[in-house]
Design an enzyme around this catalytic site. Structure first.
Site, short mmCIF file in Angstrom:
data_model
loop_
_atom_site.label_atom_id
_atom_site.label_comp_id
_atom_site.label_asym_id
_atom_site.label_seq_id
_atom_site.Cartn_x
_atom_site.Cartn_y
_atom_site.Cartn_z
N HIS A 132 0.85 -1.12 0.00
CA HIS A 132 0.02 -0.14 0.04
C HIS A 132 0.61 1.05 -0.07
CE1 HIS A 132 0.74 1.16 4.23
NE2 HIS A 132 0.80 -0.08 4.51
N GLU A 210 -2.28 -6.22 7.58
CA GLU A 210 -1.15 -6.40 8.20
C GLU A 210 -1.10 -7.16 9.40
OE1 GLU A 210 1.89 -2.91 10.01
OE2 GLU A 210 0.34 -2.30 8.43
#
Length: 279
Positions: A132, A210
């Site tokens: 990202h 994550e």
């Protein structure tokens, strides 16, 4: 990633070693992507005029290829064409649960199950991994984990630049996968838009989040050990080692995710395991 269904070696051992099967048919892997399989082991490389279709899995193939076509084998001919007998019409195909959500119709032929072992090495496609763009907490040097923070303006431009690279290099995606966190989701949408592939099917899963930094989430990386009263070396092991878990996040933590609707489907054991994760 791509679904697993065996190894190339297993496919070679359990099938004829010298005959081509002329029956090509379509299938679906666990993620619902269109994949091509062969009825019987094909020991030699596929012919150049073979229609190809990529698997799902954040996957791509270089260049434009023709879509899959359904060519039933003799054994499966009755499921692909009306029976010549006058007794009755063939039974309607049995579709997967997501068939109609993906735009399918009742008259579409049902896809047989995909078996990776039938393809072996030829089942491999290109996997594109994209991190990202810069998030707000990246810029502030905070532990992020499962905290849902937005992209910065720089992060948005990084995502668009990634999409331009995909387009410039001719990578055509078959399916995209991302987490349920906005920094990854927004990055995916912006990159697909810049790549002119905004229509590509997209699957989101909390399993692609994550790693969970536990009680460290939200704290500055340089000062968390002081604020929480931990040894600095221990905190570094929590960040970098594979086996050292950070302190577990309790329900009273300001960023506790247990009441977040997007995680309603997690089992009790999964919720407990998600309180802190090691690498």
């Amino acid at each position: 990633g791509p679904s697993a269904g065996g190894t190339p070696e297993a496919g070679r051992d359990s099938a004829p070693s010298s005959e081509w099967s002329s029956a090509l048919f379509r299938g679906e892997d666990a993620a619902g992507g269109c994949v091509e399989a062969v009825a019987g082991r094909v020991p030699a490389p596929l012919p150049d005029d073979n229609p190809r279709c990529g698997t799902a899995g954040g996957l791509s193939r270089p260049g434009r290829e023709r879509p899959c076509s359904s060519v039933p084998s003799d054994a499966n001919a009755s499921s692909a064409a009306p029976s010549s007998s006058s007794s009755s019409d063939p039974a309607p195909p049995s579709h997967s649960r997501t068939h109609f959500i993906k735009g399918g119709t009742p008259c579409d032929p049902a896809c047989p199950p995909f078996q990776l072992a039938l393809w072996g090495e030829r089942s491999l496609h290109t996997l594109v991994l994209l991190r990202h763009g810069e998030s707000r907490w990246n810029a502030e040097n905070r532990y992020t984990g499962w905290c849902d923070v937005p992209l910065t303006a720089r992060g948005e431009e990084e995502a668009r630049a990634a999409g331009r690279l995909l387009h410039a290099n001719g990578l055509e995606l078959d399916h995209a996968f991302t987490s349920v966190l906005k920094r990854a989701s927004y990055t995916c949408h912006l990159a697909l838009g810049s790549a002119r592939q905004h229509w590509v099917p997209l699957t989101k899963s909390w399993r692609l989040n994550e790693r969970h930094y536990g009680a460290l989430q939200g704290y500055q990386k340089d000062s968390a050990y002081e604020e929480l009263g931990y040894d600095q070396e221990l905190v570094m092991r929590m960040r970098r080692s594979y086996r050292t878990r950070p302190p577990a996040m309790e329900d009273e933590h300001p960023y506790w995710h247990g009441s977040d609707r997007r995680y309603d489907r997690l089992s009790g054991a999964q919720v407990e395991a998600s309180r802190a994760e090691s690498l």
